[in-house]
Design a protein around this motif. Structure first.
Motif: not given
Length: 188
Positions: A92-93, A95, A99-100
């Motif tokens: 979902r995210e 760090d 960047e996805l």
């Protein structure tokens, strides 16, 4: 256009598992550090991203762990600072300067290649296979180690079509490993 280079350690029998007995010595770590420093950004799938993050992300304390040898620190610092793009449909995210990437893999990677900057590096097993099938990899760099693993995932297993390569650079190491960089042959 930026060059997309796939680089990986591989055994003589084609195994690309990170625990196949191909841990770099000081000379090879310096080689990988130089490659990391030249890349503008890294493209990883979820599994490789999580594996690299767990090994090479600077701890919150700011000090590298005790297990890390002094000659591994430059690599850790180089990868820790790099911009990373993570291809994942499950995360979902992210760090760690990441960047996805979601959606159309080919279009997303092609956009990254078209941006100004230096080379892009891709690592791992599954994602490079998909990129090779999409004809998006400009260079292949394999460090072949004098080890027979006998098991584990193999290099580009399941490739849809044969890719003929042209050797553009070769380097031998004291350990017996050989780094070879290839470009796909241009059809006449």
């Amino acid at each position: 256009m930026r060059t997309l280079r796939y680089s990986i350690n591989v055994t003589l029998d084609g195994c690309v598992h990170h625990e196949a007995g191909v841990a770099p010595d000081e000379e090879l770590m310096q080689f990988w550090t130089e490659k990391m420093e030249r890349a503008d950004a890294l493209i990883y799938g979820r599994v490789t991203y999580e594996m690299m993050e767990s090994a090479w992300r600077r701890p919150d304390s700011g000090r590298w762990p005790d297990w890390m040898r002094e000659w591994e620190t430059p690599f850790a610092e180089a990868i820790d600072a790099k911009k990373k793009y993570v291809v994942s449909g499950t995360l979902r995210e992210v760090d760690w300067n990441a960047e996805l990437i979601r959606g159309d893999l080919g279009a997303a990677v092609q956009r990254l290649r078209e941006q100004p900057g230096d080379d892009l590096a891709v690592g791992g097993v599954t994602l490079p296979l998909a990129l090779a099938d999409l004809d998006l990899i400009d260079e292949y760099e394999f460090v072949v180690h004098p080890v027979l693993a006998g098991h584990g995932p193999t290099l580009l297993a399941g490739l849809r079509e044969r890719i003929r390569l042209e050797l553009v650079e070769r380097r031998e190491f004291r350990s017996g490993a050989v780094a070879m960089r290839f470009r796909p042959e241009v059809s006449a």
